[in-house]
Motif scaffolding. Structure first.
Motif, short mmCIF file in Angstrom:
data_model
loop_
_atom_site.label_atom_id
_atom_site.label_comp_id
_atom_site.label_asym_id
_atom_site.label_seq_id
_atom_site.Cartn_x
_atom_site.Cartn_y
_atom_site.Cartn_z
N GLU A 50 1.98 8.77 1.63
CA GLU A 50 1.58 9.74 1.22
C GLU A 50 0.13 9.05 -0.05
O GLU A 50 -0.97 9.73 0.48
CB GLU A 50 2.42 10.07 -0.13
CG GLU A 50 1.73 11.75 -1.15
CD GLU A 50 2.19 12.71 0.19
OE1 GLU A 50 1.00 13.29 -0.13
OE2 GLU A 50 3.10 13.07 0.73
N GLU A 51 -0.04 8.05 -0.42
CA GLU A 51 -0.36 7.89 -1.13
C GLU A 51 -1.95 6.89 -0.18
O GLU A 51 -3.07 7.48 -1.06
CB GLU A 51 -1.05 6.41 -2.19
CG GLU A 51 0.17 5.33 -1.32
CD GLU A 51 1.46 5.31 -1.56
OE1 GLU A 51 1.61 3.79 -1.42
OE2 GLU A 51 2.61 6.33 -1.43
N THR A 52 -1.78 6.70 0.59
CA THR A 52 -3.08 6.50 1.95
C THR A 52 -2.94 7.85 2.36
O THR A 52 -4.85 8.22 2.38
CB THR A 52 -2.40 5.54 3.16
OG1 THR A 52 -1.74 4.37 2.49
CG2 THR A 52 -3.35 5.42 4.17
N SER A 54 -3.70 10.60 1.22
CA SER A 54 -4.34 11.32 0.02
C SER A 54 -5.95 10.87 -0.20
O SER A 54 -6.57 11.15 -0.96
CB SER A 54 -3.62 11.04 -1.05
OG SER A 54 -2.20 12.12 -1.23
N GLN A 55 -6.03 8.94 0.55
CA GLN A 55 -7.12 8.99 0.03
C GLN A 55 -8.19 10.10 1.01
O GLN A 55 -7.96 10.26 1.95
CB GLN A 55 -7.32 7.58 0.91
CG GLN A 55 -6.29 6.90 -0.44
CD GLN A 55 -6.55 5.33 -0.33
OE1 GLN A 55 -7.66 4.65 0.76
NE2 GLN A 55 -5.30 4.05 -0.48
#
Length: 309
Positions: A50-52, A54-55
């Motif tokens: 998710e964190e990637t 969301s970039q």
């Protein structure tokens, strides 16, 4: 019935998006398989992390690939709009739907755009916040009063009840405080990686302007309403010029919805993921019927409803 497609922007992405569509529809699969980016787009959409996803530099091509894939399936099933628009990067999906850009071209352009936007304010503390239940003029005064601390600007005019501000972190925080004093119901900081659609994105606009010199844009098959105008192209406008302006100026989504209605649109199909834009439509013009497509089940239901209308 006069149908418009409305394409989602950044912020509604999530891990797993498009997986069932990819497994169900060859036309959707073909778009994602043909995407030319420097990362594994399908793996990131379907598995994350998710964190990637969301970039910005990854979100944008993933979202446009999803949108172009859904559009390809809708066209294959005989569902076509009279006009289209999109929120922020969704504008590229709308231009793709209108035949101005090929899916591969749109995905490559937003991959470039995402990197340019991510790098525009590197090492400069910035922020965005959604302000609820405060008018444009009152909020503009708050931004002006906070400008001694840096840039604070209106970035998104989403609907009558929600306006987003962005800029330098200290100035946005102060503008938000003043907005509460002026009567705003809530001020919600947004989890974003930059002050999008503000003048701080000027370096990204410059980069896009240079990139567009080597791009070819086809003739529109139907009108697209542009973010920075809230309406169709005006005399003297060019598509590259409007896209350069878009990245560094306010998104007029409320005006876009109102102008769609003025052009005779009575039905809007939101192409997601998410249903945020359907919410904006309902808060702007309750007479417009909305459908949203995020899953294969959604798509089949929307096609059945629209072809039966």
């Amino acid at each position: 019935m006069k149908l418009a497609f409305l394409y989602a922007g950044q912020g509604t992405q999530h891990v797993g998006m498009g997986r069932d569509l990819y497994e169900t529809y060859p036309a959707f699969r073909a778009v994602l398989d043909a995407a030319k980016v420097d990362f594994d787009l399908k793996k990131l959409c379907f598995e994350g992390p998710e964190e990637t996803l969301s970039q910005t530099q990854y979100t944008q091509p993933c979202m446009v690939a999803f949108a172009a894939g859904v559009t390809a399936v809708l066209y294959e099933k005989g569902v076509r709009p009279a006009m289209a628009a999109g929120l922020s990067l969704g504008e590229y999906s709308a231009l793709c739907a209108a035949g101005v850009l090929t899916p591969e071209q749109a995905i490559e352009l937003v991959a470039f755009r995402g990197k340019a936007m991510a790098g525009a304010v590197k090492d400069r503390p910035s922020a965005m916040a959604a302000v609820l239940m405060l008018g444009r003029e009152e909020l503009q005064k708050c931004c002006d009063a906070a400008s001694h601390l840096g840039v604070a600007e209106i970035a998104n005019l989403n609907c009558p009840e929600q306006i987003v501000i962005g800029g330098d972190a200290a100035a946005v925080e102060e503008a938000g405080r003043l907005a509460k004093e002026a009567g705003a119901k809530r001020v919600m900081p947004l989890k974003v990686s930059g002050p999008f659609h503000t003048s701080l994105m000027a370096p990204a606009g410059d980069a896009l302007e240079e990139r567009f010199r080597s791009e070819s844009f086809n003739t529109m098959n139907f009108p697209v309403l542009f973010n920075c105008r809230g309406d169709v192209m005006g005399q003297g406008d060019t598509i590259p010029g409007l896209l350069v302006k878009q990245v560094q100026s306010s998104v007029h989504m409320e005006d876009t919805i109102r102008n769609m209605a003025a052009h005779g649109v009575d039905t809007i199909l939101e192409i997601g993921p998410g249903k945020a834009l359907s919410g904006f439509v309902k808060k702007t013009d309750k007479s417009i019927t909305t459908y949203a497509v995020e899953t294969a089940e959604d798509l089949e239901a929307a096609v059945a409803a629209l072809k039966g209308a």
